[in-house]
Motif scaffolding. Structure first.
Motif, PDB file in Angstrom:
ATOM      1  N   LYS A   1       4.378   3.946   2.462  1.00 21.38           N
ATOM      2  CA  LYS A   1       3.128   3.247   2.772  1.00 21.38           C
ATOM      3  C   LYS A   1       3.313   1.730   2.709  1.00 21.38           C
ATOM      4  O   LYS A   1       2.812   1.008   3.560  1.00 21.38           O
ATOM      5  CB  LYS A   1       2.017   3.709   1.835  1.00 21.38           C
ATOM      6  CG  LYS A   1       1.450   5.064   2.211  1.00 21.38           C
ATOM      7  CD  LYS A   1       0.356   5.477   1.265  1.00 21.38           C
ATOM      8  CE  LYS A   1      -0.334   6.767   1.643  1.00 21.38           C
ATOM      9  NZ  LYS A   1       0.487   7.881   2.001  1.00 21.38           N
TER      10      LYS A   1
ATOM     11  N   ASP B   1       6.272   8.551  -1.071  1.00 17.63           N
ATOM     12  CA  ASP B   1       5.086   8.318  -0.242  1.00 17.63           C
ATOM     13  C   ASP B   1       4.594   6.876  -0.355  1.00 17.63           C
ATOM     14  O   ASP B   1       4.286   6.226   0.650  1.00 17.63           O
ATOM     15  CB  ASP B   1       3.983   9.298  -0.643  1.00 17.63           C
ATOM     16  CG  ASP B   1       2.789   9.211   0.274  1.00 17.63           C
ATOM     17  OD1 ASP B   1       2.960   9.412   1.497  1.00 17.63           O
ATOM     18  OD2 ASP B   1       1.673   8.938  -0.227  1.00 17.63           O
ATOM     19  N   SER B   2       4.551   6.352  -1.563  1.00 12.82           N
ATOM     20  CA  SER B   2       4.069   4.983  -1.768  1.00 12.82           C
ATOM     21  C   SER B   2       5.023   3.961  -1.161  1.00 12.82           C
ATOM     22  O   SER B   2       4.582   2.972  -0.573  1.00 12.82           O
ATOM     23  CB  SER B   2       3.860   4.711  -3.255  1.00 12.82           C
ATOM     24  OG  SER B   2       2.818   5.540  -3.734  1.00 12.82           O
TER      25      SER B   2
ATOM     26  N   LYS C   1      -3.774   1.764   5.879  1.00 16.23           N
ATOM     27  CA  LYS C   1      -2.621   1.997   5.007  1.00 16.23           C
ATOM     28  C   LYS C   1      -2.886   1.517   3.578  1.00 16.23           C
ATOM     29  O   LYS C   1      -2.466   2.163   2.621  1.00 16.23           O
ATOM     30  CB  LYS C   1      -1.366   1.335   5.569  1.00 16.23           C
ATOM     31  CG  LYS C   1      -0.818   2.038   6.786  1.00 16.23           C
ATOM     32  CD  LYS C   1      -0.426   3.457   6.435  1.00 16.23           C
ATOM     33  CE  LYS C   1      -0.098   4.272   7.667  1.00 16.23           C
ATOM     34  NZ  LYS C   1       0.174   5.676   7.345  1.00 16.23           N
TER      35      LYS C   1
ATOM     36  N   GLU D   1      -4.994   4.083   1.975  1.00 16.00           N
ATOM     37  CA  GLU D   1      -4.181   5.240   1.582  1.00 16.00           C
ATOM     38  C   GLU D   1      -3.406   4.951   0.300  1.00 16.00           C
ATOM     39  O   GLU D   1      -3.309   5.813  -0.587  1.00 16.00           O
ATOM     40  CB  GLU D   1      -3.206   5.614   2.703  1.00 16.00           C
ATOM     41  CG  GLU D   1      -3.873   6.211   3.919  1.00 16.00           C
ATOM     42  CD  GLU D   1      -2.904   6.414   5.075  1.00 16.00           C
ATOM     43  OE1 GLU D   1      -1.669   6.386   4.857  1.00 16.00           O
ATOM     44  OE2 GLU D   1      -3.382   6.608   6.214  1.00 16.00           O
ATOM     45  N   LEU D   2      -2.854   3.753   0.195  1.00 14.63           N
ATOM     46  CA  LEU D   2      -2.105   3.377  -1.006  1.00 14.63           C
ATOM     47  C   LEU D   2      -3.047   3.325  -2.219  1.00 14.63           C
ATOM     48  O   LEU D   2      -2.684   3.744  -3.313  1.00 14.63           O
ATOM     49  CB  LEU D   2      -1.406   2.035  -0.804  1.00 14.63           C
ATOM     50  CG  LEU D   2      -0.475   1.586  -1.936  1.00 14.63           C
ATOM     51  CD1 LEU D   2       0.650   2.598  -2.157  1.00 14.63           C
ATOM     52  CD2 LEU D   2       0.105   0.216  -1.613  1.00 14.63           C
TER      53      LEU D   2
ATOM     54  N   GLU E   1       4.981   0.555   5.781  1.00 17.29           N
ATOM     55  CA  GLU E   1       4.015   0.528   6.888  1.00 17.29           C
ATOM     56  C   GLU E   1       3.061  -0.659   6.758  1.00 17.29           C
ATOM     57  O   GLU E   1       2.705  -1.285   7.752  1.00 17.29           O
ATOM     58  CB  GLU E   1       3.216   1.832   6.934  1.00 17.29           C
ATOM     59  CG  GLU E   1       3.872   2.936   7.706  1.00 17.29           C
ATOM     60  CD  GLU E   1       4.054   2.589   9.184  1.00 17.29           C
ATOM     61  OE1 GLU E   1       3.096   2.149   9.850  1.00 17.29           O
ATOM     62  OE2 GLU E   1       5.186   2.746   9.654  1.00 17.29           O
TER      63      GLU E   1
END
Length: 108
Positions: free
Chosen positions: A35, A31-32, A54, A57-58, A38
């Motif tokens: 991210k 996931d990281s 983003k 989120e990180l 992105e």
């Protein structure tokens, strides 16, 4: 930048099941990494709103690992975006390096 993590919260979430913890940490890495990919894309496109989202989120990902240094670095970039100061490529590279450092520490 020295990076430290604390897996106490993650261990509590999985009731100290080490196999489940490993699965969660593997998922964290995937996931990281997604991210950060992105984030690089949004930076190149000069999409500050997407970049802001983003990075936020990180930052949440780093919170799961109690990684204070990474959280503060994310907050500093977020603050720059909020006051419309330009984010520079070296900051994105440093964020990428932080993710790599954390990933290397998660090899349990």
């Amino acid at each position: 930048m020295e990076i430290s993590i604390d897996l106490k919260l993650m261990r509590e979430i999985v009731f100290k099941d080490e196999l489940l913890l490993k699965e969660m940490l593997d998922e964290w890495k995937i996931d990281s990494n997604s991210k950060i990919t992105e984030i690089k894309k949004r930076f190149m496109e000069q999409d500050n709103k997407g970049l802001y989202n983003k990075i936020h989120e990180l930052k949440t990902n780093f919170s799961m690992l109690h990684c204070g240094e990474a959280i503060r670095f994310c907050e500093s970039i977020i603050k720059k975006i909020e006051i419309e100061n330009p984010v520079v490529e070296s900051e994105i590279q440093e964020l990428d390096a932080i993710v790599l450092k954390v990933n290397s520490q998660l090899n349990i």
